[in-house]
Design a protein around this motif. Structure first.
Motif, PDB file in Angstrom:
ATOM      1  N   LEU A  69       0.820  -1.215   0.000  1.00 29.39           N
ATOM      2  CA  LEU A  69       0.000   0.000   0.000  1.00 29.39           C
ATOM      3  C   LEU A  69       0.852   1.262   0.000  1.00 29.39           C
ATOM      4  CD1 LEU A  69      -2.848  -1.023   2.461  1.00 29.39           C
ATOM      5  CD2 LEU A  69      -2.997  -0.735  -0.015  1.00 29.39           C
ATOM      6  N   VAL A  70       1.953   1.246   0.743  1.00 31.54           N
ATOM      7  CA  VAL A  70       2.835   2.412   0.767  1.00 31.54           C
ATOM      8  C   VAL A  70       3.457   2.636  -0.606  1.00 31.54           C
ATOM      9  CG1 VAL A  70       5.022   3.286   1.695  1.00 31.54           C
ATOM     10  CG2 VAL A  70       3.299   2.353   3.232  1.00 31.54           C
ATOM     11  N   LEU A  71       3.930   1.574  -1.236  1.00 32.15           N
ATOM     12  CA  LEU A  71       4.569   1.728  -2.549  1.00 32.15           C
ATOM     13  C   LEU A  71       3.574   2.134  -3.627  1.00 32.15           C
ATOM     14  CD1 LEU A  71       7.071  -1.228  -2.407  1.00 32.15           C
ATOM     15  CD2 LEU A  71       7.632   1.176  -2.647  1.00 32.15           C
ATOM     16  N   VAL A  72       2.377   1.558  -3.605  1.00 33.03           N
ATOM     17  CA  VAL A  72       1.360   1.950  -4.595  1.00 33.03           C
ATOM     18  C   VAL A  72       0.990   3.415  -4.402  1.00 33.03           C
ATOM     19  CG1 VAL A  72      -1.037   1.602  -5.289  1.00 33.03           C
ATOM     20  CG2 VAL A  72       0.469  -0.351  -5.037  1.00 33.03           C
ATOM     21  N   SER A  73       0.807   3.841  -3.154  1.00 33.91           N
ATOM     22  CA  SER A  73       0.446   5.240  -2.921  1.00 33.91           C
ATOM     23  C   SER A  73       1.584   6.184  -3.302  1.00 33.91           C
ATOM     24  CB  SER A  73       0.012   5.453  -1.475  1.00 33.91           C
ATOM     25  OG  SER A  73       1.052   5.157  -0.595  1.00 33.91           O
ATOM     26  N   ALA A  74       2.845   5.772  -3.074  1.00 35.97           N
ATOM     27  CA  ALA A  74       3.972   6.612  -3.489  1.00 35.97           C
ATOM     28  C   ALA A  74       4.031   6.728  -5.010  1.00 35.97           C
ATOM     29  CB  ALA A  74       5.283   6.041  -2.955  1.00 35.97           C
ATOM     30  N   GLY A  95       6.743   7.092 -11.235  1.00 32.49           N
ATOM     31  CA  GLY A  95       5.679   6.437 -10.500  1.00 32.49           C
ATOM     32  C   GLY A  95       5.403   4.999 -10.859  1.00 32.49           C
ATOM     33  N   VAL A  96       5.756   4.591 -12.065  1.00 35.12           N
ATOM     34  CA  VAL A  96       5.363   3.251 -12.507  1.00 35.12           C
ATOM     35  C   VAL A  96       6.133   2.155 -11.761  1.00 35.12           C
ATOM     36  CG1 VAL A  96       6.963   3.050 -14.468  1.00 35.12           C
ATOM     37  CG2 VAL A  96       4.741   1.939 -14.555  1.00 35.12           C
ATOM     38  N   PHE A  97       7.380   2.389 -11.438  1.00 35.80           N
ATOM     39  CA  PHE A  97       8.186   1.368 -10.760  1.00 35.80           C
ATOM     40  C   PHE A  97       7.665   1.062  -9.349  1.00 35.80           C
ATOM     41  CE2 PHE A  97      12.157  -0.118  -8.679  1.00 35.80           C
ATOM     42  CZ  PHE A  97      12.354  -1.239  -9.452  1.00 35.80           C
ATOM     43  N   PRO A  98       7.420   2.075  -8.496  1.00 38.53           N
ATOM     44  CA  PRO A  98       6.869   1.740  -7.174  1.00 38.53           C
ATOM     45  C   PRO A  98       5.475   1.132  -7.247  1.00 38.53           C
ATOM     46  CG  PRO A  98       7.503   4.066  -7.260  1.00 38.53           C
ATOM     47  CD  PRO A  98       7.779   3.481  -8.583  1.00 38.53           C
ATOM     48  N   VAL A  99       4.687   1.527  -8.242  1.00 39.03           N
ATOM     49  CA  VAL A  99       3.341   0.949  -8.367  1.00 39.03           C
ATOM     50  C   VAL A  99       3.438  -0.551  -8.628  1.00 39.03           C
ATOM     51  CG1 VAL A  99       1.282   0.859  -9.821  1.00 39.03           C
ATOM     52  CG2 VAL A  99       2.137   3.050  -9.049  1.00 39.03           C
ATOM     53  N   ALA A 104       3.082  -6.125  -6.586  1.00 38.19           N
ATOM     54  CA  ALA A 104       3.695  -7.432  -6.313  1.00 38.19           C
ATOM     55  C   ALA A 104       3.605  -7.771  -4.825  1.00 38.19           C
ATOM     56  CB  ALA A 104       5.150  -7.434  -6.779  1.00 38.19           C
ATOM     57  N   PHE A 105       3.840  -6.796  -3.945  1.00 36.99           N
ATOM     58  CA  PHE A 105       3.704  -7.036  -2.503  1.00 36.99           C
ATOM     59  C   PHE A 105       2.257  -7.368  -2.145  1.00 36.99           C
ATOM     60  CE2 PHE A 105       7.834  -4.928  -1.527  1.00 36.99           C
ATOM     61  CZ  PHE A 105       8.327  -5.907  -0.684  1.00 36.99           C
ATOM     62  N   LEU A 106       1.304  -6.670  -2.753  1.00 30.08           N
ATOM     63  CA  LEU A 106      -0.108  -6.948  -2.462  1.00 30.08           C
ATOM     64  C   LEU A 106      -0.495  -8.350  -2.928  1.00 30.08           C
ATOM     65  CD1 LEU A 106      -1.702  -3.497  -3.310  1.00 30.08           C
ATOM     66  CD2 LEU A 106      -1.391  -4.520  -1.055  1.00 30.08           C
TER      67      LEU A 106
END
Length: 115
Positions: A69-74, A95-99, A104-106
């Motif tokens: 969630l943190v990476l998607v929001s970043a 933005g595309v890389f952290p999303v 993947a974490f989710l």
């Protein structure tokens, strides 16, 4: 002033945060290993309760979900920032890389069965 300073500063800031986080994590792991080594030298045994108290439990579903969630929001914040300044290409670039890592974490949290 050049328009390149904004992305350069953003990348340097992100890199510094990542490097400091990795250094602190390595420092913590080193001291944890020394503590376990001293415990074993003094005749102690390793139990799951001891390892749980020391915080050596494996990554949980909750932790993966939080990281995701943190990476998607970043990543989404980068996209919105790029859109708001009128340069969506820069926002997508950052933005595309952290999303994708966050997704993947989710997915990992969804597939993990530790609860």
């Amino acid at each position: 002033m050049s328009d390149l300073w904004v992305p350069i500063t953003a990348m340097l800031s992100i890199s510094i945060v990542i490097i400091v986080g990795l250094a602190l994590s390595a420092h913590h792991k080193k001291h944890l290993q020394l503590t376990l080594q001293k415990h074993m030298e003094n005749g102690g045994t390793l139990t799951s309760e001891l390892l749980g108290q020391l915080g050596t439990s494996p990554s949980s579903r909750h932790g993966d979900r939080r990281k995701g969630l943190v990476l998607v929001s970043a990543g989404l914040a980068c996209l919105v920032a790029g859109w708001s300044v009128g340069d969506l290409d820069v926002g997508v670039m950052f933005g595309v890389f952290p999303v994708f890592i966050g997704v993947a974490f989710l997915i990992s949290a969804y597939l993990t069965n530790d609860e």
